[in-house]
Design a protein around this motif. Structure first.
Motif, short mmCIF file in Angstrom:
data_model
loop_
_atom_site.label_atom_id
_atom_site.label_comp_id
_atom_site.label_asym_id
_atom_site.label_seq_id
_atom_site.Cartn_x
_atom_site.Cartn_y
_atom_site.Cartn_z
N ALA A 111 35.57 32.34 50.17
CA ALA A 111 34.31 32.73 49.56
C ALA A 111 33.86 31.58 48.68
O ALA A 111 34.68 30.85 48.13
N LEU A 125 34.42 40.76 43.85
CA LEU A 125 34.68 40.61 45.28
C LEU A 125 36.13 40.92 45.59
O LEU A 125 37.00 40.74 44.82
N ARG A 171 30.66 38.41 41.43
CA ARG A 171 31.84 38.74 40.64
C ARG A 171 31.41 38.85 39.17
O ARG A 171 30.68 37.98 38.69
N GLU A 181 46.87 34.05 43.67
CA GLU A 181 45.74 33.67 42.81
C GLU A 181 46.17 33.52 41.35
O GLU A 181 45.36 33.66 40.44
N MET A 224 41.58 41.05 49.22
CA MET A 224 42.93 40.52 49.03
C MET A 224 43.54 41.10 47.75
O MET A 224 42.86 41.19 46.73
N TYR A 272 39.67 31.46 52.37
CA TYR A 272 40.68 32.40 52.84
C TYR A 272 40.17 33.13 54.08
O TYR A 272 38.96 33.31 54.27
N ARG A 306 37.60 38.08 39.78
CA ARG A 306 38.16 37.92 41.13
C ARG A 306 39.08 39.06 41.52
O ARG A 306 39.62 39.07 42.63
N1 GLY Z 1 39.55 37.26 44.89
C1 GLY Z 1 38.81 36.56 45.84
C2 GLY Z 1 37.49 36.11 45.38
O1 GLY Z 1 37.06 36.46 44.30
O2 GLY Z 1 36.86 35.38 46.11
#
Ligand code: GLY
Length: 425
Positions: free
Chosen positions: A294, A425, A337, A75, A69, A281, A363
């Motif tokens: 996630a 991620l 992450r 976000e 994404m 998501y 993220r």
């Molecule tokens: N940006 C989405 C996540 O880190 O799950």
């Protein structure tokens, strides 16, 4: 271990306990071949720098798991205004970036501009979403409030219980696996050499980083070394403790479903929500893949896919889009992450001459790939970090950032020096 540049492969170095030094130092040695390491190497090579990437499996790591994404607007969080500016800059760079990369890497990267819908399922969610909307508007971002009925008109598969949502047409997506494959190819074509190994220790001579000793005992030397090993960036031996980047792993579990071609339209855009306090998501790809993510777990370097993690994702996704449970389950996975204390990346000089950082993207690793490449390419070629990247220097955490998380996650597996899995991620 050998090096590869395009189709050329050189022989393996000796496997001895003492480090053996390769004859000719590179200009740039990038530790970590995830999206961030690869884009850094690609941009450095384009600037005429002799560049090597150290990674046992370039293009692997978190790019294999991430949903992709490009969610600068949906976000957005309070207190992250500087990060918002960087995220928006990178989002704006995406169209030109993917066009250039598709050409250079000889493949499509699955960039879709179909937008995002963030929805609320109950009154609490709706209040939270209203807050987010107000914050977005205060920052001049494009985001439109829709009623539940308007949401379902856009996405008929949504649950009848959806109470409202935010339509953000500017939050797009890309396929991180394709992106990584294109970057590996573009690097190869630009002359980047791949060293299929892991860095075991930073080499430091007279208070200057000069390369790294690898798992097999050989040493690669370079004028500039870039630490881009994602969630492992705080764990490399040889980095002075006071300069260790404060990066910790945050695990994300993800499920991949497949919409059969005969099914017809399922979702036309990314749909997301907060359900029971956890973000969920659903990211639909043009090829029928539907990525559901996630979890967010602070468990050190553990990447176990758990029954509970998969259950919770599917339960929450089902609440949002009941039809998901009829789809074939294609794959499950977990990635790490690389989080920093302020959720923003670390870009530029480390405080140790010769060592630069490109890590901590948390993220936003996929979103920040273009701007990270721009900033690191400029830094490596000219010695100057561009002004837009300076707020993300390591010195914002003071000389010693390690207490803030560099070793917070415990040892990655049985060897804390390993640098085998990359970024966000
Ligand atoms: N940006 C989405 C996540 O880190 O799950």
């Amino acid at each position: 271990m050998g090096t590869e540049s395009g189709r050329n492969t050189t022989g393996a170095g000796p496997r001895t306990g003492a480090a053996s030094v390769r004859a000719r130092p590179a200009d740039v040695l990038v530790l970590g071949g995830g999206l961030i390491g690869l884009v850094t190497a690609w941009r450095a090579a384009q600037r005429g720098l002799r560049t090597e990437v150290v990674d046992p499996a370039p293009g692997g790591g978190a790019a294999r798991v991430a949903a992709g994404m490009l969610a600068a607007v949906t976000e957005l969080h309070h207190g992250e205004e500087a990060l918002l500016r960087l995220n928006l800059r990178s989002a704006a760079r995406y169209p030109a970036f993917v066009e250039e990369l598709a050409e250079a890497g000889g493949r499509d990267v699955g960039h879709r501009t179909s937008g995002t819908l963030a929805v609320a399922l109950d009154a609490d969610d709706r209040a939270q979403l209203r807050e987010l909307h107000a914050l977005q508007l205060r920052h001049g971002l494009e985001s439109e409030w829709l009623t539940g009925r308007e949401c379902r008109r856009l996405e008929p598969m949504l649950a009848p219980s959806v109470r409202g949502g935010l339509r953000v047409d500017g939050d797009h997506q890309v396929d991180p696996r394709r992106l990584a494959a294109a970057l590996v190819a573009a690097c190869g074509r630009a002359g980047v050499a791949f060293v299929r190994s892991s860095a075991a220790r930073l080499s430091v001579v007279r208070d200057r980083a000069v390369g790294a000793v690898l798992d097999d005992g050989t040493e690669r030397r370079a004028d500039r070394t870039v630490l881009a090993t994602g969630s492992y960036s705080g764990a490399l031996a040889g980095v002075p403790d006071a300069l260790r980047p404060p990066v910790r792993p945050v695990k994300g579990q993800v499920v991949r479903l497949r919409v059969p071609p005969a099914h017809g339209p399922f979702l036309s855009r990314t749909v997301r929500a907060v359900v029971r306090g956890g973000a969920v998501y659903l990211v639909p790809r043009a090829d029928g893949e539907l990525v559901v993510g996630a979890s967010s777990e602070e468990l050190g370097w553990d990447t176990t896919v758990t029954a509970g993690g998969v259950y919770e994702l599917l339960r929450d996704a089902h609440e949002l889009v009941p039809g998901v449970t009829e789809l074939p389950l294609a794959e499950t996975g977990a990635g790490l992450r690389p989080a920093t204390p302020d959720n923003a990346p670390l870009l530029g000089p480390s405080g140790l001459p010769g060592l630069h950082l490109a890590t901590g993207h948390h993220r936003n690793g996929v979103l920040l790939t273009p701007v990270t490449g721009d900033a690191m390419g400029e830094l490596l070629a000219t010695g100057e970090l561009p002004a837009y990247a300076r707020p993300f220097s390591a010195d914002r955490f003071g000389a010693g950032g390690s207490d803030a998380g560099g070793s917070a996650g415990g040892a990655p597996g049985d060897d804390p020096r390993r640098t085998t899995r990359q970024e966000a991620l």
